[in-house]
Design a protein around this motif. Structure first.
Motif, PDB file in Angstrom:
ATOM      1  N   THR A  13      47.630  34.925  30.678  1.00 18.78           N
ATOM      2  CA  THR A  13      46.258  34.388  31.286  1.00 18.78           C
ATOM      3  C   THR A  13      46.580  32.607  31.712  1.00 18.78           C
ATOM      4  O   THR A  13      46.271  32.454  32.818  1.00 18.78           O
ATOM      5  CB  THR A  13      45.128  34.693  30.737  1.00 18.78           C
ATOM      6  N   PRO A  63      40.331  41.764  32.075  1.00 22.99           N
ATOM      7  CA  PRO A  63      40.941  40.674  33.216  1.00 22.99           C
ATOM      8  C   PRO A  63      39.859  39.907  33.746  1.00 22.99           C
ATOM      9  O   PRO A  63      40.217  38.921  34.668  1.00 22.99           O
ATOM     10  CB  PRO A  63      41.937  41.442  33.906  1.00 22.99           C
ATOM     11  N   LYS A  83      39.159  30.932  33.545  1.00 19.37           N
ATOM     12  CA  LYS A  83      40.344  31.994  33.703  1.00 19.37           C
ATOM     13  C   LYS A  83      39.725  33.262  33.464  1.00 19.37           C
ATOM     14  O   LYS A  83      38.707  33.508  33.242  1.00 19.37           O
ATOM     15  CB  LYS A  83      41.267  31.848  32.238  1.00 19.37           C
ATOM     16  N   GLY A  84      40.473  34.331  33.958  1.00 14.26           N
ATOM     17  CA  GLY A  84      40.153  35.762  34.420  1.00 14.26           C
ATOM     18  C   GLY A  84      39.503  35.762  35.723  1.00 14.26           C
ATOM     19  O   GLY A  84      39.038  34.668  36.537  1.00 14.26           O
ATOM     20  N   TYR A  85      39.564  37.143  36.497  1.00 19.80           N
ATOM     21  CA  TYR A  85      39.301  36.928  38.255  1.00 19.80           C
ATOM     22  C   TYR A  85      37.768  36.429  38.248  1.00 19.80           C
ATOM     23  O   TYR A  85      37.679  35.733  39.143  1.00 19.80           O
ATOM     24  CB  TYR A  85      39.378  38.377  38.379  1.00 19.80           C
ATOM     25  N   TYR A 284      45.267  38.009  38.368  1.00 19.06           N
ATOM     26  CA  TYR A 284      44.491  38.664  37.357  1.00 19.06           C
ATOM     27  C   TYR A 284      44.386  40.036  37.294  1.00 19.06           C
ATOM     28  O   TYR A 284      44.098  40.619  36.198  1.00 19.06           O
ATOM     29  CB  TYR A 284      43.217  37.896  37.309  1.00 19.06           C
TER      30      TYR A 284
END
Length: 294
Positions: A13, A63, A83-85, A284
Motif C-alpha cells: 500500500t 483496500p 491511502k486505500g482507494y 488499490y
C-alpha cells in the motif's frame, strides 16, 4: 503467515501510494487543481465553513482505506492517510474542490446511518455505499466512483468452496452485513434454503465464518480479496457473482438536497476523464482474477 501477509499488504500500500502520487498528481501535497466553475470552496454548502467533512465507517478496512499508523479513533486503517482507494478518491475530489489535505476532516458514522433520513454530520460519506432507488429517497448520491461485483467467500476444504453456480450455493448458510446490497443479493437472487444471517459489521460476519457458524459470506470483490489475504487464514473466494438487474455502483452520500453534490460530480467527472480514477483502481483494487459463479 498472517503477519507476513499483513506486513506485505502495508508495504504494498505504501509503495502504491508513492506510485499514484507520482503518476497522477492525486496527492493533495502538490499544486492545486484548476478551479471548477461555480464551485469555489467559499461558496460550497458545508457542515463547517472552510473545511470538507467526510464521513466513514469505523473500522475502516483495506483496500478501501490504508495506513499502518492510525489517527484516533480509527481502527485497522486510517482515512487521514490518503491511502486505500476510497481515501485516495476522497482526497482527489477535495483537491479538485480547492481543499488542501489539512482542510479535510473525517468523522465516524456507522454504515447504516449514512443513508437514513435526517440531518447529516458530514458533507459527504464514502464507505462502499451502493446506490439504490430506496436509499435515494432519503439521501442523495454522487455519480459512480466504482462499479461493483459481489463475491462469495468461504473456507478452503469445505463443501461450499466447490460451488460453481447460484443453485449450488442454496444449501449453505450464508451471511452479510446488515443494510448492504450484499445481503439483498443473497435474499433476492441466491435465495438459500435457510434464512441468511445478518451482522452489524462485516468484521462480525468474518468472525462467524472463522468460527464455523456460517458457510460463506457475501461481500464486494475487493473486500473478498482482503478477507482471504488477511482476515481468514484458510479463506477462499468461492467465486464472483453475476450482475443482476442494473449494474451496481458505489456513490458518495449527501444530505438530501445538498448542492455540494453537483460540484462533487464535476470533480469526479474530471477524475474519470484524466485517468486518475482508473489509476487508483489499478493501484488499490486490481488483484488476480476470481472464478465466475454462473
Amino acid at each position: 503467515m498472517r503477519k507476513t501477509l499483513i506486513a506485505s499488504l502495508v508495504a504494498a500500500t505504501a509503495a502504491a501510494l508513492a506510485a499514484v502520487t507520482t503518476a497522477t498528481g492525486a496527492s493533495t501535497a502538490g499544486a492545486s487543481a484548476a478551479a471548477i466553475p461555480g464551485c469555489a470552496a467559499g461558496s460550497l454548502n458545508l457542515v463547517e465553513d472552510g473545511v470538507l467533512t467526510i464521513g466513514a465507517d469505523n473500522p475502516a478496512f483495506p483496500p478501501w482505506f490504508g495506513g499502518a499508523e492510525k489517527t484516533k479513533p480509527w481502527k485497522v486503517s486510517d482515512p487521514y492517510s490518503g491511502k486505500g482507494y476510497e481515501s485516495a478518491v476522497a482526497y482527489a475530489v477535495a483537491k479538485q474542490l480547492g481543499f488542501a489535505k489539512g482542510k479535510v476532516k473525517w468523522t465516524v458514522v456507522p454504515f447504516t446511518n449514512s443513508f437514513r433520513p435526517g440531518k447529516k454530520p458530514f458533507d459527504f460519506y464514502i464507505t462502499q455505499v451502493s446506490y439504490s432507488p430506496e436509499r435515494a429517497r432519503a439521501v442523495d448520491f454522487s455519480n459512480s466512483y466504482y462499479f461493483v461485483n459481489q463475491a462469495v467467500v468461504g473456507r478452503k476444504g469445505t463443501p461450499i468452496a466447490r460451488a460453481k453456480s447460484i443453485s449450488a450455493l442454496r444449501p449453505y448458510k450464508l451471511a452479510a452485513q446488515v443494510g448492504t446490497t450484499s445481503y439483498t443479493y443473497i435474499t433476492k437472487y441466491i435465495k438459500p434454503s435457510s434464512k441468511p444471517l445478518v451482522y452489524d459489521t462485516n468484521d462480525a460476519a468474518v468472525q462467524a465464518l472463522k468460527n464455523g457458524q456460517i458457510d460463506g459470506i457475501v461481500v464486494d470483490l475487493p473486500t473478498a480479496f482482503y478477507v482471504t489475504a488477511v482476515q481468514v487464514d484458510d479463506g477462499v473466494i468461492v467465486g464472483k457473482l453475476p450482475t443482476r438487474g442494473t449494474k451496481e455502483r458505489f456513490g458518495m452520500v449527501f444530505q438530501k438536497g445538498n448542492s455540494l453534490r453537483g460540484c462533487v460530480n464535476k470533480a469526479l467527472g474530471r477524475l474519470w476523464a484524466n485517468g486518475t480514477i482508473k489509476k487508483l483502481q489499478n493501484t488499490y483494487l486490481a488483484r488476480a482474477g476470481a472464478p465466475d459463479i454462473k
